[in-house]
Design an enzyme around this catalytic site. Structure first.
Site, mmCIF file in Angstrom:
data_model
loop_
_atom_site.group_PDB
_atom_site.id
_atom_site.type_symbol
_atom_site.label_atom_id
_atom_site.label_comp_id
_atom_site.label_asym_id
_atom_site.label_seq_id
_atom_site.Cartn_x
_atom_site.Cartn_y
_atom_site.Cartn_z
ATOM 1 N N SER A 478 0.850 -1.186 0.000
ATOM 2 C CA SER A 478 0.000 0.000 0.000
ATOM 3 C C SER A 478 0.892 1.243 0.000
ATOM 4 C CB SER A 478 -0.884 -0.007 1.256
ATOM 5 O OG SER A 478 -1.672 1.162 1.312
ATOM 6 N N SER A 550 -2.460 -7.641 -3.553
ATOM 7 C CA SER A 550 -2.355 -9.093 -3.807
ATOM 8 C C SER A 550 -1.119 -9.666 -3.113
ATOM 9 C CB SER A 550 -2.336 -9.394 -5.303
ATOM 10 O OG SER A 550 -1.426 -8.601 -6.010
#
Length: 637
Positions: A478, A550
């Site tokens: 992130s 992911s």
């Protein structure tokens, strides 16, 4: 004198040779019983097996001497020999006085050969017990007469029944410590019978024994005149084997390998799982359905007139048909089923919890396929048989769940065929066995749902758009810059008149995946759904750009496997954690550090970076615009 002395020697040698031949022939044709001992900790499982080995004269003199020395060293309560030491081979076991691993021992009597597995009693070693029980014909459930039926007694009984063991001996051990009380014995048997009936065990043989003293082990004990049943060894020698019933079932043999020693011989080798086969029998090869006739049944010792369940043979066929490892040769008029969706019972054996939606290797007989397990329908409480709600399965948990495979699996329900109905699940990354399972039945939709052929193919869609479909899969932490770079890639491709679609992690969670959270299991399902959507878009001829953390390699590999070769392009947006956290555009890292945001990748949830991505973007060395150009240059040379 020479003649008189040589003659007896000659005859004695001949008699000895004759006796040896007779002995070997006798042992060669003895039946083999595989059984396990199980129960709670310190119920006397290892001692019982040691006593069986000792009383069966299966201990060599040097072993006996070492055993006596070890028994004196560990200090056995006044007993000359600690029989448990024969089986508890691990140092940790001897130090703790418990069984940790599964210990297998071979012994024999005049009537039968035996392989016994001593399985652990501790709950954390339940997976070892499942391993030992998987090939057993009979289970000896031990109960300490002082303690009665315990949690592990119930757990092991349930597992033994679940795995398909139909012969149960309830051995109430340590009867010498309760003064051989018939009242205590009857109380325990009644308690166990109530539980056994609740899980489907309709018949078992109760016995009062003492492994320590040898009561009712190899012979009837005078200390239990009220007991009129058999001694344990007598029962083991005479119980009917499951192999007998297997021979009456339809023929099944999973092909282990294609035997082709020369151009004149082509046979299919494997172990006959059930039924029998002989030359002239009509067979069917599954899943293809091709049919032929058996020409020969070959073994190392020569051709057989008939092969039966349990034998390993090589079968030759009258016709040259396609058959390879993993296929199943079966009776033509009674073939097994083939399907790709099933209801199963799963015993989870890994420290890490099951992740529904994650692809695992599924291995049954000689077949290996990719399987996706759905969230459990329920978990079983082995003490109460209550069905509990569960989103996953933890270590030693038992649950019922549906699973699907990437291609049809030849199977039979486990209760009908343990070889074609039992399976293990293997982690694709670590190659560790994580679960054992039993197939109940195929789901009706597995038989009724078929792929509908369409006239406009995916090649036609791509041709109309004058481009090659692809999935640009951007993965990273992130704050790494995935969404920014993905948006620039799509803008640049649009200027080049390319047909694209961008799937962004945050966007799909507003609709398609709004029901999913951020646990490991939900992350797996999130990527599975996105992968399926991306696949449909490539079928439409589009270039799909995705921006998802992911975090797990297994899920990225799952999506890659969905795509045509060369269409999946993994792009690692490689940004160090410190750099991503410094950017913290959404303030998520700060919340995660403060404990306000759980399961956050990089903080309290792992990120597994790609090992060999097609493209690696170092965001500390190039701008987002340069990164987009590099990706497009790789996609469109």
């Amino acid at each position: 004198m020479a003649t008189t002395t040589e003659e007896p020697i000659y005859k004695t040698d001949a008699l000895i040779a004759e006796d040896i031949d007779a002995y070997l022939d006798l042992h060669q044709h003895k039946t083999l019983l595989r059984f396990i001992t199980c129960g709670s900790v310190d119920d006397g499982k290892s001692t019982l097996i040691g006593r069986l080995l000792y009383d069966s004269k299966m201990i060599f003199e040097d072993q006996l001497a070492a055993l006596e020395a070890d028994s004196k060293r560990v200090g056995t309560q006044g007993q000359e020999i600690d029989f448990a030491l024969l089986v508890d081979g691990l140092a940790a076991e001897r130090e703790q006085g418990i069984t940790i691993d599964v210990a297998y021992r071979f012994f024999g009597t005049e009537k039968r050969k035996f392989i016994v597995a001593d399985t652990p009693g501790h709950e954390q070693y339940t997976r070892n017990m499942v391993t030992g029980a998987s090939t057993a014909d009979l289970a000896v459930i031990l109960i300490d007469a002082r303690k009665g039926v315990l949690t592990q007694t119930r757990r092991h009984s349930y597992l033994a029944h679940l795995i398909g063991i139909r012969h149960i001996v309830l051995a109430v051990n340590k009867m010498d410590l309760v003064e051989y009380s018939q009242e205590r014995f009857d109380e325990i048997v009644a308690d166990y019978r109530t539980f056994a009936q609740s899980i489907g065990i309709t018949d078992f043989v109760p016995m009062p024994i003492s492994g320590f003293k040898g009561d009712n082990i190899t012979g009837k004990s005078p200390n239990t005149p009220w007991y009129d049943g058999p001694a344990l060894m007598e029962h083991l020698e005479t119980v009917e084997l499951d192999q007998v019933s297997d021979q009456a079932k339809p023929f099944r043999m999973a092909v282990q390998w294609v035997n082709r020693p020369n151009l004149d011989f082509r046979g299919f080798s494997g172990q006959i799982a059930s039924g029998s086969v002989k030359p002239g029998d009509a067979i069917r090869v599954l899943p293809s359905g091709k049919m032929s006739t058996v020409s020969r049944v070959v073994t190392m010792g020569g051709d057989l007139q008939q092969g039966i369940a349990g034998q390993s043979v090589t079968i030759t066929l009258a016709d040259e048909i396609d058959c390879s490892r993993g296929d199943v040769i079966a009776a033509a008029d009674h073939p097994p089923q083939a399907a790709d969706q099933f209801e199963t019972t799963i015993v989870w054996m890994a420290d890490e919890a099951m992740l529904p939606g994650r692809p695992y290797w599924l291995k049954t007989a000689t077949q290996t396929v990719t399987a996706n397990v759905q969230a459990p329908k329920y978990q079983v409480n082995v003490n109460t048989m209550e069905h509990l709600a569960a989103k996953t399965l933890e270590l030693n948990a038992i649950g019922v769940a549906n699973l699907s495979t990437d291609r049809p699996l030849v199977f039979e329900p486990y209760e009908d065929n343990r070889t074609l109905g039992g399976f293990i699940l293997i982690d694709k990354i670590t190659n560790a066995t994580v679960a054992a399972g039993m197939i109940h039945f195929s789901l009706s939709r597995a038989q009724n749902v078929h792929w509908q052929a369409t006239d406009v193919t995916r090649e036609s869609h791509a041709s109309l758009k004058n481009q090659k479909p692809a999935v640009l899969w951007l993965t990273g932490l992130s704050g790494a810059g995935k969404s920014t770079i993905a948006n620039l890639v799509e803008k640049k491709l649009a200027r080049m008149n390319r047909h694209t679609f961008l799937l962004d992690g945050d966007n799909v969670r507003h609709g398609l995946n709004k029901d999913l959270g951020f646990t490991d299991a939900d992350r797996v399902e999130n990527i599975r759904r996105v992968g399926e959507v991306a696949k449909l878009m490539t079928d439409a001829g589009l270039i799909v750009i995705t921006a998802f953390i992911s975090p797990f390699r297994a899920e990225r590999d799952m999506v890659r496997a969905m795509m045509a070769p060369g269409e999946f392009v993994e792009v690692h947006i490689d940004t160090p954690l410190a750099e991503a956290e410094a950017r913290d555009v959404k303030g998520l890292y700060a919340k995660a550090r403060a404990g306000e945001l759980k399961n956050f990748t990089g903080i309290d949830s792992p990120y597994e970076p790609p090992l060999d991505p097609e493209i690696r973007i170092d965001t500390t060395a190039m701008t987002a615009d340069e990164a987009a150009d590099a990706i497009i240059a790789r996609l469109i040379p």
